[in-house]
Motif scaffolding. Sequence first.
Motif, PDB file in Angstrom:
ATOM      1  N   UNK A  42      58.355   1.258   5.368  1.00 44.53           N
ATOM      2  CA  UNK A  42      58.904   1.024   6.697  1.00 44.53           C
ATOM      3  C   UNK A  42      59.441  -0.397   6.885  1.00 44.53           C
ATOM      4  N   UNK A  43      59.264  -1.243   5.877  1.00 42.95           N
ATOM      5  CA  UNK A  43      59.657  -2.647   6.000  1.00 42.95           C
ATOM      6  C   UNK A  43      61.174  -2.797   5.952  1.00 42.95           C
ATOM      7  N   UNK A  44      61.711  -3.553   6.903  1.00 38.85           N
ATOM      8  CA  UNK A  44      63.143  -3.841   6.946  1.00 38.85           C
ATOM      9  C   UNK A  44      63.454  -5.186   6.307  1.00 38.85           C
ATOM     10  N   UNK A  45      62.729  -6.189   6.712  1.00 37.26           N
ATOM     11  CA  UNK A  45      62.909  -7.527   6.159  1.00 37.26           C
ATOM     12  C   UNK A  45      61.546  -8.183   5.992  1.00 37.26           C
ATOM     13  N   UNK A  88      56.638  -9.635   8.193  1.00 44.35           N
ATOM     14  CA  UNK A  88      57.407  -8.430   7.895  1.00 44.35           C
ATOM     15  C   UNK A  88      57.862  -7.798   9.197  1.00 44.35           C
ATOM     16  N   UNK A  89      59.120  -7.388   9.209  1.00 41.62           N
ATOM     17  CA  UNK A  89      59.655  -6.594  10.315  1.00 41.62           C
ATOM     18  C   UNK A  89      59.768  -5.171   9.797  1.00 41.62           C
ATOM     19  N   UNK A  90      59.092  -4.255  10.475  1.00 43.22           N
ATOM     20  CA  UNK A  90      59.029  -2.890   9.977  1.00 43.22           C
ATOM     21  C   UNK A  90      59.196  -1.903  11.115  1.00 43.22           C
ATOM     22  N   UNK A  91      59.720  -0.746  10.785  1.00 45.34           N
ATOM     23  CA  UNK A  91      59.843   0.311  11.772  1.00 45.34           C
ATOM     24  C   UNK A  91      58.470   0.906  12.063  1.00 45.34           C
ATOM     25  N   UNK A  92      58.239   1.110  13.348  1.00 43.64           N
ATOM     26  CA  UNK A  92      57.017   1.789  13.792  1.00 43.64           C
ATOM     27  C   UNK A  92      57.481   2.810  14.824  1.00 43.64           C
ATOM     28  N   UNK A  93      57.780   4.010  14.351  1.00 41.30           N
ATOM     29  CA  UNK A  93      58.366   4.999  15.245  1.00 41.30           C
ATOM     30  C   UNK A  93      59.800   4.615  15.535  1.00 41.30           C
ATOM     31  N   UNK A  94      60.125   4.418  16.811  1.00 38.19           N
ATOM     32  CA  UNK A  94      61.476   4.043  17.202  1.00 38.19           C
ATOM     33  C   UNK A  94      61.601   2.549  17.472  1.00 38.19           C
ATOM     34  N   UNK A  95      60.522   1.817  17.273  1.00 38.09           N
ATOM     35  CA  UNK A  95      60.535   0.381  17.538  1.00 38.09           C
ATOM     36  C   UNK A  95      60.285  -0.400  16.256  1.00 38.09           C
ATOM     37  N   UNK A  96      60.695  -1.642  16.270  1.00 37.21           N
ATOM     38  CA  UNK A  96      60.391  -2.541  15.166  1.00 37.21           C
ATOM     39  C   UNK A  96      59.184  -3.391  15.542  1.00 37.21           C
ATOM     40  N   UNK A  97      58.324  -3.599  14.587  1.00 34.91           N
ATOM     41  CA  UNK A  97      57.137  -4.409  14.822  1.00 34.91           C
ATOM     42  C   UNK A  97      57.080  -5.562  13.827  1.00 34.91           C
ATOM     43  N   UNK A  98      56.441  -6.635  14.273  1.00 33.80           N
ATOM     44  CA  UNK A  98      56.237  -7.795  13.426  1.00 33.80           C
ATOM     45  C   UNK A  98      54.803  -7.777  12.902  1.00 33.80           C
ATOM     46  N   UNK A  99      54.670  -8.052  11.625  1.00 38.20           N
ATOM     47  CA  UNK A  99      53.360  -8.202  11.014  1.00 38.20           C
ATOM     48  C   UNK A  99      53.286  -9.577  10.370  1.00 38.20           C
ATOM     49  N   UNK A 100      52.084 -10.148  10.365  1.00 37.55           N
ATOM     50  CA  UNK A 100      51.911 -11.509   9.856  1.00 37.55           C
ATOM     51  C   UNK A 100      50.777 -11.570   8.847  1.00 37.55           C
ATOM     52  N   UNK A 101      50.964 -12.442   7.859  1.00 36.37           N
ATOM     53  CA  UNK A 101      49.867 -12.791   6.969  1.00 36.37           C
ATOM     54  C   UNK A 101      49.024 -13.888   7.599  1.00 36.37           C
ATOM     55  N   UNK A 102      48.016 -14.306   6.857  1.00 36.08           N
ATOM     56  CA  UNK A 102      47.074 -15.287   7.392  1.00 36.08           C
ATOM     57  C   UNK A 102      47.569 -16.719   7.220  1.00 36.08           C
ATOM     58  N   UNK A 103      48.585 -16.905   6.408  1.00 38.41           N
ATOM     59  CA  UNK A 103      49.140 -18.248   6.207  1.00 38.41           C
ATOM     60  C   UNK A 103      48.549 -18.931   4.978  1.00 38.41           C
ATOM     61  N   UNK A 104      49.349 -19.797   4.386  1.00 36.32           N
ATOM     62  CA  UNK A 104      48.893 -20.597   3.252  1.00 36.32           C
ATOM     63  C   UNK A 104      49.411 -22.027   3.429  1.00 36.32           C
TER      64      UNK A 104
END
Length: 120
Positions: free
Chosen positions: A30-33, A98-114
């Motif tokens: 589902x990942x776009x970018x 990560x920007x990913x599709x979640x149904x009809x919407x795009x959602x942002x996901x984040x890592x914990x950082x380094x």
Amino acid sequence: QVQLVESGGGLVQIGGSTRLSCVASGRTESILTINWYRQAPGKERELVAGIRRDDDDTTYVDSVKGRFTISSDNAKNTVYLRMSSLMPEDAAVYFCNAVAWAGSDARFYWGQGTQVTVSS
């Protein structure tokens, strides 16, 4: 859901190089970018580089053009950020996004950082 785990970074000398890795898991199809952001103390989080999953098109903030390279290995669901000619102003916590599709919407996901620390 998409999970992101960053690795790499640490202490690097001015002018040195390092590589960050971001491994994605979960609904990776589902990942776009995938993007790298950074945030230095007292500053806002800024987009550093991004790569589009379908055609590997990339984008960079002007301050890192020619020094940083973002790349992906889709078979490993991993995105890399190669950072060269590091300067003190590159020191920050780097986050994978990560920007990913979640149904009809795009959602942002984040890592914990380094953390990337640049020393003289």
